[in-house]
Design a protein around this motif. Sequence first.
Motif, PDB file in Angstrom:
ATOM      1  N   ASP A 107       0.873  -1.162   0.000  1.00  0.00           N
ATOM      2  CA  ASP A 107       0.000   0.000   0.000  1.00  0.00           C
ATOM      3  C   ASP A 107       0.915   1.218   0.000  1.00  0.00           C
ATOM      4  O   ASP A 107       1.982   1.195   0.624  1.00  0.00           O
ATOM      5  N   TYR A 108       0.501   2.291  -0.702  1.00  0.00           N
ATOM      6  CA  TYR A 108       1.369   3.441  -0.928  1.00  0.00           C
ATOM      7  C   TYR A 108       0.729   4.748  -0.476  1.00  0.00           C
ATOM      8  O   TYR A 108      -0.489   4.899  -0.517  1.00  0.00           O
ATOM      9  N   SER A 109       1.593   5.695  -0.119  1.00  0.00           N
ATOM     10  CA  SER A 109       1.155   7.068   0.079  1.00  0.00           C
ATOM     11  C   SER A 109       1.011   7.699  -1.308  1.00  0.00           C
ATOM     12  O   SER A 109       1.340   7.081  -2.319  1.00  0.00           O
ATOM     13  N   LYS A 110       0.549   8.934  -1.338  1.00  0.00           N
ATOM     14  CA  LYS A 110       0.584   9.683  -2.591  1.00  0.00           C
ATOM     15  C   LYS A 110       2.029  10.116  -2.830  1.00  0.00           C
ATOM     16  O   LYS A 110       2.858  10.120  -1.926  1.00  0.00           O
ATOM     17  N   TYR A 111       2.329  10.492  -4.067  1.00  0.00           N
ATOM     18  CA  TYR A 111       3.690  10.907  -4.430  1.00  0.00           C
ATOM     19  C   TYR A 111       4.054  12.251  -3.829  1.00  0.00           C
ATOM     20  O   TYR A 111       3.224  13.157  -3.742  1.00  0.00           O
ATOM     21  N   TYR A 112       5.313  12.384  -3.429  1.00  0.00           N
ATOM     22  CA  TYR A 112       5.941  13.676  -3.198  1.00  0.00           C
ATOM     23  C   TYR A 112       7.165  13.678  -4.092  1.00  0.00           C
ATOM     24  O   TYR A 112       8.092  12.886  -3.867  1.00  0.00           O
TER      25      TYR A 112
ATOM     26  N   ARG B 259       7.495   7.806  -2.656  1.00  0.00           N
ATOM     27  CA  ARG B 259       6.265   7.403  -1.975  1.00  0.00           C
ATOM     28  C   ARG B 259       6.643   6.484  -0.823  1.00  0.00           C
ATOM     29  O   ARG B 259       7.529   5.650  -0.948  1.00  0.00           O
ATOM     30  N   ALA B 260       5.961   6.645   0.291  1.00  0.00           N
ATOM     31  CA  ALA B 260       6.111   5.697   1.391  1.00  0.00           C
ATOM     32  C   ALA B 260       5.276   4.471   1.041  1.00  0.00           C
ATOM     33  O   ALA B 260       4.287   4.567   0.315  1.00  0.00           O
ATOM     34  N   LYS B 261       5.675   3.298   1.555  1.00  0.00           N
ATOM     35  CA  LYS B 261       4.924   2.082   1.265  1.00  0.00           C
ATOM     36  C   LYS B 261       4.982   1.146   2.460  1.00  0.00           C
ATOM     37  O   LYS B 261       5.886   1.228   3.300  1.00  0.00           O
TER      38      LYS B 261
END
Length: 162
Positions: A50-55, A59-61
């Motif tokens: 599962d991932y965060s949104k992009y910066y 992305r954090a996962k």
Amino acid sequence: MRRTTRTILGLAAATAVIAAGAPAFASSASAATTATAATAADGHDYWGYDYSKYYDDSRAKAKGSVWVDGADRVHVQGRLYDKYSPVWLCGYVQVKFENADGDESISWAKKCGSSGYQPFHFWQDDVDNVQVRVCYWDNAHAKKTLCGKWDYVYEVDGDDEE
């Protein structure tokens, strides 16, 4: 005429490869089914990434597993990764436990920096579903940001309820 002959021969060869590969594909599918059955047999269901949104380009996962122990406690464990994010952002995972009455309990873990991962393990009694979401934690403003979607990783079937 020469190009047409090559095309026909190429199509014939591709068709033969596909036809010969069909039994191999069928055996691969049955092997995948066996692997899934073995996974379910150990009592753990696996989820992620599962991932965060992009910066920018990062992305954090997170990924992990969920299971129910002998005392009917639901466990969620996993690993949180934070790669290539700026120093003021940290990977952040939230695990939300919810019961049939709608009561929620949220646990979280944070990982700052690119090296390695942050393990996490949370458990809760009287749980009907569990959701996981990955975000970033903004250290400059002390708040979560750039959150991905909530992912259901555990749900009680209608037959499982007492």
